[in-house]
Design a protein around this motif. Structure first.
Motif, PDB file in Angstrom:
ATOM      1  N   LEU A 159      46.417   9.296 -24.630  1.00 41.25           N
ATOM      2  CA  LEU A 159      45.754   9.232 -25.925  1.00 41.25           C
ATOM      3  C   LEU A 159      45.747   7.767 -26.337  1.00 41.25           C
ATOM      4  O   LEU A 159      46.799   7.142 -26.459  1.00 41.25           O
ATOM      5  CB  LEU A 159      46.499  10.071 -26.955  1.00 41.25           C
ATOM      6  CG  LEU A 159      45.795  10.273 -28.299  1.00 41.25           C
ATOM      7  CD1 LEU A 159      44.529  11.107 -28.101  1.00 41.25           C
ATOM      8  CD2 LEU A 159      46.720  10.947 -29.300  1.00 41.25           C
ATOM      9  N   VAL A 160      44.552   7.210 -26.535  1.00 44.31           N
ATOM     10  CA  VAL A 160      44.417   5.772 -26.760  1.00 44.31           C
ATOM     11  C   VAL A 160      43.808   5.507 -28.133  1.00 44.31           C
ATOM     12  O   VAL A 160      42.775   6.082 -28.487  1.00 44.31           O
ATOM     13  CB  VAL A 160      43.550   5.121 -25.664  1.00 44.31           C
ATOM     14  CG1 VAL A 160      43.420   3.622 -25.911  1.00 44.31           C
ATOM     15  CG2 VAL A 160      44.138   5.388 -24.282  1.00 44.31           C
ATOM     16  N   TYR A 189      53.071  13.764 -22.310  1.00 45.35           N
ATOM     17  CA  TYR A 189      51.856  13.034 -22.642  1.00 45.35           C
ATOM     18  C   TYR A 189      52.176  11.571 -22.897  1.00 45.35           C
ATOM     19  O   TYR A 189      53.298  11.222 -23.267  1.00 45.35           O
ATOM     20  CB  TYR A 189      51.160  13.617 -23.890  1.00 45.35           C
ATOM     21  CG  TYR A 189      49.660  13.703 -23.726  1.00 45.35           C
ATOM     22  CD1 TYR A 189      49.080  14.771 -23.067  1.00 45.35           C
ATOM     23  CD2 TYR A 189      48.818  12.703 -24.201  1.00 45.35           C
ATOM     24  CE1 TYR A 189      47.710  14.853 -22.888  1.00 45.35           C
ATOM     25  CE2 TYR A 189      47.447  12.775 -24.037  1.00 45.35           C
ATOM     26  CZ  TYR A 189      46.897  13.859 -23.363  1.00 45.35           C
ATOM     27  OH  TYR A 189      45.539  13.931 -23.167  1.00 45.35           O
ATOM     28  N   GLN A 190      51.156  10.721 -22.672  1.00 47.72           N
ATOM     29  CA  GLN A 190      51.282   9.296 -22.956  1.00 47.72           C
ATOM     30  C   GLN A 190      50.329   8.928 -24.088  1.00 47.72           C
ATOM     31  O   GLN A 190      49.188   9.391 -24.134  1.00 47.72           O
ATOM     32  CB  GLN A 190      50.943   8.445 -21.728  1.00 47.72           C
ATOM     33  CG  GLN A 190      51.053   6.944 -21.995  1.00 47.72           C
ATOM     34  CD  GLN A 190      50.607   6.098 -20.814  1.00 47.72           C
ATOM     35  OE1 GLN A 190      50.553   6.567 -19.684  1.00 47.72           O
ATOM     36  NE2 GLN A 190      50.273   4.837 -21.072  1.00 47.72           N
ATOM     37  N   ILE A 191      50.812   8.084 -25.005  1.00 46.46           N
ATOM     38  CA  ILE A 191      49.983   7.631 -26.114  1.00 46.46           C
ATOM     39  C   ILE A 191      50.050   6.116 -26.209  1.00 46.46           C
ATOM     40  O   ILE A 191      51.123   5.526 -26.102  1.00 46.46           O
ATOM     41  CB  ILE A 191      50.423   8.288 -27.446  1.00 46.46           C
ATOM     42  CG1 ILE A 191      49.609   7.730 -28.612  1.00 46.46           C
ATOM     43  CG2 ILE A 191      51.913   8.102 -27.688  1.00 46.46           C
ATOM     44  CD1 ILE A 191      49.858   8.440 -29.924  1.00 46.46           C
ATOM     45  N   ASN A 192      48.883   5.489 -26.370  1.00 44.10           N
ATOM     46  CA  ASN A 192      48.788   4.047 -26.584  1.00 44.10           C
ATOM     47  C   ASN A 192      48.486   3.815 -28.057  1.00 44.10           C
ATOM     48  O   ASN A 192      47.375   4.097 -28.528  1.00 44.10           O
ATOM     49  CB  ASN A 192      47.696   3.437 -25.707  1.00 44.10           C
ATOM     50  CG  ASN A 192      47.990   3.589 -24.218  1.00 44.10           C
ATOM     51  OD1 ASN A 192      49.076   4.025 -23.837  1.00 44.10           O
ATOM     52  ND2 ASN A 192      47.032   3.236 -23.392  1.00 44.10           N
ATOM     53  N   LEU A 193      49.463   3.299 -28.803  1.00 46.86           N
ATOM     54  CA  LEU A 193      49.338   3.130 -30.245  1.00 46.86           C
ATOM     55  C   LEU A 193      48.423   1.960 -30.605  1.00 46.86           C
ATOM     56  O   LEU A 193      48.117   1.119 -29.743  1.00 46.86           O
ATOM     57  CB  LEU A 193      50.729   2.930 -30.858  1.00 46.86           C
ATOM     58  CG  LEU A 193      51.693   4.110 -30.682  1.00 46.86           C
ATOM     59  CD1 LEU A 193      53.080   3.746 -31.195  1.00 46.86           C
ATOM     60  CD2 LEU A 193      51.167   5.348 -31.385  1.00 46.86           C
ATOM     61  N   PRO A 194      47.978   1.880 -31.870  1.00 49.89           N
ATOM     62  CA  PRO A 194      47.025   0.833 -32.267  1.00 49.89           C
ATOM     63  C   PRO A 194      47.507  -0.595 -32.017  1.00 49.89           C
ATOM     64  O   PRO A 194      46.696  -1.498 -31.808  1.00 49.89           O
ATOM     65  CB  PRO A 194      46.857   1.084 -33.776  1.00 49.89           C
ATOM     66  CG  PRO A 194      47.150   2.528 -33.951  1.00 49.89           C
ATOM     67  CD  PRO A 194      48.220   2.839 -32.962  1.00 49.89           C
TER      68      PRO A 194
END
Length: 390
Positions: A159-160, A189-194
């Motif tokens: 999630l980007v 899950y992997q998330i790329n924060l702002p």
């Protein structure tokens, strides 16, 4: 390298594993070889001695490689000898770690949980307005836009968050909006924060974070387990808040295990430095500064720091279960969260622990078969319930 050289080198590694002198890098060589056989269900049901077991494994590997039988087969059987040695010393790590031997009686698993497959990329995103998006089912691509930031789901389970160049957003004039990403049991899950920070969430975990970080700080809230690669920003410290502690950094790599069902909250540092604070007991000495290779352990009774094997702490992120002589119930909870099964116990299990590494890509039946080789416990399967019997 010739097959003889392979055999000599791998035999030496096997001997190192048996006498306890093998390094982490050498362990990885074993694991990489064994994982190439992940798509083969490995079952040992033969009776007899270790020689019988090696003969059985030779046959299984020969079937796997589909090698033709022929008279001039010296090189083929040399390869098989190496392969058998590796499976005996790496594929059944736990079997060798306890120096046990197979009993003369057959011990098949009567109820195989072959239909229970390992977890995968599964999560639910809850936006600030209450909208829920299943990241398991929704199509890849941009799935939402918030405060001038595009939220995108990628094909490889990420999630980007991306700030749109066409959008001019003033943080001072924006009301903070919080999103939450949650993984179920059997999910990750992997998330790329702002801000560019990357977070990997383990099964049964959640991360609450602002759609846009404030001008002077970056704060997120974690339940369960997460691995963080924090983007450096000297003007904005990054803080991870859990039920019992806070971790503050400027830019670093670390892992936090904060499952509520576990007795301890563990923070492991891989790079940089972090400050871990006990948020429950406000007293002198309630903060610890970690250096790479250290782990803080916070319990109701103590708050300690020690040197650890960092590979064990992040093994889940790299696709492995590690059982580092930990309590049996801790090991079983790892399986419960990843395979979405319930665990119950019949009998006494005092002072029982496992040691070794198993791929998280294996089916539950494969994992159970390996654990049963220890002769420490027996497993019974009833649907999605595992019963351990002493």
């Amino acid at each position: 390298m010739s097959s003889n050289q392979d055999k000599d080198k791998l035999s030496k590694l096997a001997e190192k594993w048996r006498n306890g002198t093998i390094t982490e890098a050498e362990k990885i060589k074993f694991n990489n070889w064994y994982n190439s056989f992940d798509d083969t269900e490995f079952t040992v049901e033969e009776q007899g001695s270790r020689i019988d077991l090696e003969k059985s494994i030779n046959e299984k590997i020969k079937d796997k490689l589909r090698l033709p039988k022929r008279r001039n087969s010296i090189r083929i059987y040399s390869i098989l000898a190496v392969a058998a040695t590796l499976v005996l010393t790496s594929g059944i790590l736990i079997y060798l770690s306890f120096h046990t031997s197979l009993s003369p009686e057959k011990k098949p698993i009567t109820q195989i949980a072959s239909i229970i497959q390992p977890g995968g990329n599964k999560a639910t995103l809850t936006l600030a307005n209450g909208q829920k998006i299943s990241l398991t089912d929704t199509s890849n691509g941009e799935i939402a836009e918030q405060s001038g930031i595009a939220i995108t789901k990628t094909a490889d389970g990420q999630l980007v968050y991306t700030i749109k160049k066409s959008s001019v957003v003033s943080a001072a004039n924006q009301t903070t909006q919080f999103n939450t990403i949650e993984t179920p049991v059997g999910g990750q899950y992997q998330i790329n924060l702002p801000d560019g920070t990357k977070v990997w969430l383990n099964a049964a975990s959640s991360l609450k974070y602002p759609a846009q970080f404030a001008a002077h700080q970056r704060k997120v809230e974690l339940t369960g387990e997460g691995y963080f690669e924090v983007s450096k920003d000297k003007k904005r410290p990054f803080t991870v808040i859990t039920d019992k502690q806070q971790v503050q950094v400027l830019g670093t790599h670390f892992n936090v295990n904060a499952y509520k069902e576990e007795q301890a909250t563990k923070t492991t540092l891989l790079e940089g430095s972090v400050k871990v604070s006990n948020s429950v007991q406000q007293k002198q000495g309630n903060s610890k500064l970690l250096i790479p290779g250290e782990q803080s352990t916070l319990t109701q009774a103590s708050f300690q720091v020690e040197k650890v094997d960092i590979e064990n702490a992040v093994a889940w992120k790299n696709g492995y279960f590690t059982f580092a002589d930990e309590d049996l119930e801790v090991s079983m909870r790892k399986l419960s969260r990843w395979y979405n099964v319930d665990i119950s116990y019949q009998g006494k299990f005092d002072n029982i622990s496992f040691g070794g590494t198993i791929s998280r890509s294996k089916s539950l039946s494969e994992v159970i078969q390996i654990l049963e080789l220890t002769r420490k416990v027996k497993f019974k399967i009833e649907g999605r319930r595992i019963i351990l019997m002493s």
